[in-house]
Every structure is written in structure tokens, then in C-alpha cells.
Design an enzyme around this catalytic site. Structure first.
Site, PDB file in Angstrom:
ATOM      1  CD  GLU A   1      46.391 -25.955  21.157  1.00 58.64           C
ATOM      2  OE1 GLU A   1      45.500 -26.639  20.618  1.00 58.64           O
ATOM      3  OE2 GLU A   1      46.620 -24.756  20.870  1.00 58.64           O
TER       4      GLU A   1
ATOM      5  CD  GLU B   1      42.688 -22.091  21.474  1.00 54.27           C
ATOM      6  OE1 GLU B   1      43.759 -22.469  21.963  1.00 54.27           O
ATOM      7  OE2 GLU B   1      42.616 -21.271  20.535  1.00 54.27           O
TER       8      GLU B   1
END
Length: 541
Positions: free
Chosen positions: A316, A198
Site C-alpha cells: 500500500e 499495519e
């Protein structure tokens, strides 16, 4: 007098009787068995083991327990059997703190300390460390369970904070290089290395520019090629493992070019925060569920245009972020969202879908304390056992509250339908037909008028085979909640509660058999996998 009392009781009970009466809708489904619209990886189902320690807390709760990679009880028999049941399960090691992890190799100059809460630290924690003895234990465990392993590397090491959440400078690959070298020398089987978590787009806590990220990925590819030069099987390289940003992802593909990144991974948390009161209503809204398709479509087109050498993974996804929603993510209702997104991701060429998490948080497939499977575990296991690699196109005139996905059956003849009925009052009676490929849109489930379906003169019977010795039945796997409670932690399969058996094993997921000529139906607020072994599908040959 007795007759009078009976009449009174009957009249009093009428509202309850009528409240239970469901609408019935007769709908058509046309499945294109002629060709595959998309294809998933053989090991599509994936789950994450995270780094979060026990004192990771959200919303006045600390839902991670001792489920961290660093302190997870690998000797727990249910954990072993839960992974083993997938034959095999793909496991991703990663999460927010992976970009704060150091590896306890000989060259590490800093002490190997665990994560500690630290004000001002990234995500509120200090840097942590993975001891090589723990890495050895993990790899022994993975070998015994047959798990397919993706490991997320620290992509912030060596960088410095430039401004607010933006980090700059070259990645220091030294610690990762020695860790990877140790892994190769020990013969540990890593299917893929993922770079960072991220850090793309606006980032979550930290961000890196696509130009710098691409430069570092080229370096990592060189390292992988060097370390695995003599290996017959070379791990794939995955990046960037974050939320999709069209401009950022495009630039990354342009900077790296072909031969560097094999898999473009992105994260999805489309339901909102774990404490959002709208979680349930969003799960039950077809309009809301459909919004995610925009991301899949955009990424699919981006790869075709700028990175045709790479495939897409959902790296994810836990539905609700910040550890998931308590008494939502770990209950029956979550399977409406989870299975719908598994089906949707497959339609748009996602090869793998990684669930956050295998264990830990409220969205764990396994309970963090007891290790017992939550409802979504059984949904994932059924998908894994029944849904094959080839995705088939579907057309229907059913309400959008009935979600429909079709795949070739896994390792057998025929096809498997996944039916998800999120309507609170409608039971669907379905007619299945086998359509010609030119009549079916290759990408989406289209809701069409029944008059159009009646006008298709060349549609054929779904059975499609006349051999008398073939079984003329279908298999049905109906999932419902215990006591009709959508937020129940107990899921029923064909009316039987799912749970660990008396001898401590994962239960066999057995179907009921129905004559092919009997009506196919699905009641409200239920999920059904249907295997049609006689469906004539050249795409599945």
C-alpha cells in the site's frame, strides 16, 4: 512612431521571453542490455479498494464518498472500463478498517452492521460487516473485469487490548475460516490472502508482537492448505501489510520459517500528512525522493538473509497519508512521485506495487464522484502497457533532477525508458548507449562524469541491429500538465488532453514516432516513456 511603439512592446516583453528560456544539458545514458538487474511480476500495477465509509474525514474534508468496498457502485461503466483496460488489474481489498471487519457467514453470532462512528473505537469507528451478497457481487464484478484479487483478512479478531495500542491473545480464526470456506465452495478466484493491516512494528492504532503474529500465520497457512487441498492453484499468503520495521520483520521471518509466508508486504507514505504544506516541494526534490531507497535496500537485504523464500511487495502506498493531499495527490504533479516510486521499487526487487487507492480519498486513481481517471491513472496505465518484467541497470551523468528507469519492453522486442524531469528550468538532450554488464552497477542509477563515459571504449550503439527491414524509429509518450499548471487535473499525452472518449471509453494511449537518429530530449517538468524497439538487449530475449 509605429517603429518606436514596436520597440517599446519588444522591450517590455523581454523579461517574459527570457523567463521562458530553458537551460539545455547534454547527458549520456548507458543501459545494460546484457542482463536483468531485477524482475517484477507481470501484473506489477495494483490498486486498493478500501473499507473507509463516507464519514471518514480528515482536515475538515470527507474525501471518500461512497467508494467503500461495502457501498461502491459496481455498475458504473467507467469503473468497469477503467479496470478492464489493464488486462488485468491487480486489486487489493484492505485498509485500516479491515481488522474491524466481520464476515456474515452462518456461524456469525453478532448482527451484521455497517461501520459507525464511535468515540474510543479503533480509528474512531465500530466494527463493520461484509454481507455475503455483497461479496457475491464483488466476485462477479472481478470475474467480468478480469481483476486479480488480494483479500486482506481481519487479524485482530479474538484478541484483546493489553496495554495502550498493544493487542495480545491468539487470533480467532473461526469467522475467517468460514468466510474462506464459502469463497472456495463458490469457486471465487482469490490470488492471495493477506493477514492484517499495519499491525507490525509500532503499529498504526494497534500492534501485535512478531512472535504472536508468526504463530497465527502458521495457523492461517494450515487453513489455506486445508481449504485449497483439492485446488490446482493455491493462493499465496501475504503479511504483514504494514510499515517496515527491520527488527520486527526479521523476527517474523524467523518465527514462521520457510513454507508459510510467500510475500512480505510493506506500506509507504513517504511524503507526509495529506495537509502538509511541503508535499509539492518534497515531490520536486530528488534528495527527498531518494530517501525511500533506504527502505527498499534494507528490506531486500533482510529477505535475502532471513527469508529468501519470500518476495517483497509494496502492499500500500499513497504518497501522503490520511487520504492524500487535496489538489496534489489527484493532479499531474503527483505522477512525478508515483512513477519515480514505481521505478525505484522495481529496481530493488519489489514484485508488485499497490496504489492507495483505486477510488476514494484524494489519492484515488479515479475520482470518487465522477469515476473519471485522475492523472496518475494514465501514468499507471502507460507503465502497465510499456514496462516489461525485466529491470535493466542504468548509468548516467545527468543531473539527479532527471530520474531514469529502464525495463525490457512489454511483450515486444527492445526496451522502454522512463524519463522523469523534475527540474524547473533544464531541458535534457540525451545520448543512449548500450553498455556491457560488467561496467554497470546492478542496483542503482549512478551519476558519473562525462569524461568517464567518453572513456568507455567498448560501449556500443543502442540500435545494435543492422537488418534493413526493421523499423528505425522510437516511440515517445510525453506527459505534461494542461496549461503548464503542475496541479492541473488534466494530463496531456503528446499535447492532447487525456480523458474519457465521447463513447465513454478509456482513450487509446498513442505515441509519436521519431527517427532513431534524431536527438532524444525531455523538457522541464515533464515525463516521457520512450520505447526503443531496436535496442539489442539479450536480457529481453
Amino acid at each position: 512612431m509605429e517603429c518606436y511603439l514596436s520597440l517599446v512592446v519588444f522591450l517590455i516583453s523581454l523579461p517574459a521571453v527570457f523567463a521562458q528560456v530553458q537551460d539545455t544539458a547534454y547527458s549520456n545514458i548507458i543501459v545494460d542490455g546484457a542482463r536483468a538487474a531485477a524482475k517484477i511480476d507481470q501484473n506489477y500495477i495494483c490498486a486498493t479498494l478500501d473499507w473507509w465509509p463516507h464519514d471518514k474525514c480528515n482536515y475538515n474534508q470527507c474525501p471518500w464518498g461512497y467508494a467503500s468496498i461495502i457501498n461502491l457502485n459496481l455498475s458504473h461503466p467507467i469503473l468497469f472500463k477503467a479496470i478492464k483496460a489493464f488486462k488485468p488489474l491487480r486489486i487489493r481489498i484492505g485498509g485500516s478498517l479491515q481488522d474491524r471487519v466481520l464476515y456474515d457467514v452462518e456461524s456469525l453470532k453478532d448482527p451484521c452492521h455497517p461501520f459507525q462512528k464511535r468515540k474510543g473505537g479503533l480509528f474512531g469507528f465500530s466494527r463493520g460487516c461484509l454481507h455475503l451478497t455483497k461479496w457475491d457481487e464483488l466476485n462477479l464484478f472481478f470475474s467480468k473485469t478480469g481483476a486479480i484479487v488480494t483479500f486482506g483478512l481481519n487479524a485482530l479478531h479474538g484478541r484483546h487490548l493489553i496495554y495502550k495500542s498493544t493487542w495480545g491473545g491468539d487470533w480467532d480464526s473461526g469467522n475467517a475460516y468460514d468466510f474462506m470456506k464459502y469463497t472456495v465452495l463458490k469457486g471465487y478466484q482469490i490470488d492471495s490472502w493477506e493477514f492484517g493491516n499495519e499491525l507490525c512494528g509500532n503499529g498504526v492504532g494497534a500492534r501485535v508482537s512478531p512472535e504472536q503474529y508468526g504463530k497465527d500465520l502458521i495457523n492461517l497457512r494450515r487453513i489455506i492448505n486445508e481449504l485449497y487441498e483439492k485446488s490446482e492453484i493455491k493462493p499465496t499468503l501475504i503479511a504483514p501489510g504494514g510499515f517496515y520495521d527491520q527488527k520486527w520483520f526479521t523476527k517474523l521471518l524467523q518465527v514462521t520459517g520457510s513454507g508459510v509466508v510467500n510475500i512480505i508486504s510493506h506500506h509507504l507514505y513517504n511524503l507526509g500528512a495529506g495537509d502538509d504544506p511541503r508535499l509539492v516541494s518534497r515531490i520536486l526534490s530528488p534528495h527527498y525522493l531518494n530517501k525511500t531507497a533506504t527502505t527498499f535496500i534494507d528490506l531486500d537485504q533482510n529477505l535475502k538473509q532471513h527469508g529468501p523464500w519470500a518476495s517483497a511487495w509494496v502492499g500500500e502506498s499513497g504518497g501522503a497519508y490520511n487520504s492524500g493531499g487535496r489538489n496534489v495527490s489527484d493532479t499531474y504533479i503527483d505522477s512525478f512521485w508515483y512513477l519515480d516510486q514505481l521505478g525505484m521499487a522495481a529496481v530493488y526487487n519489489s514484485k508488485v506495487y499497490c496504489r492507495q487507492s483505486l477510488i476514494g480519498g484524494n489519492y484515488g486513481l479515479l475520482d470518487k464522484d465522477t469515476f473519471l481517471p485522475n492523472p496518475d491513472y494514465y501514468s499507471a496505465l502507460l507503465w502497465n502497457q510499456l514496462m516489461g518484467e525485466n529491470v535493466l541497470s542504468v548509468m548516467t551523468n545527468a543531473s539527479p533532477f532527471l530520474r531514469i528507469y529502464a525495463h525490457c519492453a512489454k511483450e515486444r522486442a527492445g526496451i522502454t525508458l522512463l524519463l522523469i524531469n523534475i527540474s524547473n528550468q533544464t531541458e535534457f538532450i540525451l545520448k543512449i548507449e548500450n553498455g556491457l554488464s560488467e561496467l554497470v552497477n546492478p542496483k542503482t542509477t549512478i551519476h558519473i562524469q562525462s569524461s568517464f563515459i567518453r572513456g568507455i571504449k567498448r560501449s556500443v550503439s543502442w540500435v545494435g541491429r543492422k537488418t534493413s527491414d526493421e523499423p528505425l524509429y522510437r516511440e515517445e509518450y510525453l506527459l505534461t500538465p494542461a496549461n503548464g499548471q503542475l496541479r492541473s487535473k488534466t494530463m496531456l499525452l503528446n499535447g492532447t488532453p487525456l480523458g474519457i472518449t465521447k463513447d465513454g471509453n478509456i482513450p487509446n494511449l498513442e505515441p509519436t514516432l521519431a527517427d532513431v537518429n534524431s536527438p532524444l530530449s525531455i523538457i522541464s517538468r515533464s515525463i516521457k516513456f520512450v520505447v526503443l524497439p531496436n535496442f539489442d538487449a539479450p536480457a529481453c530475449a
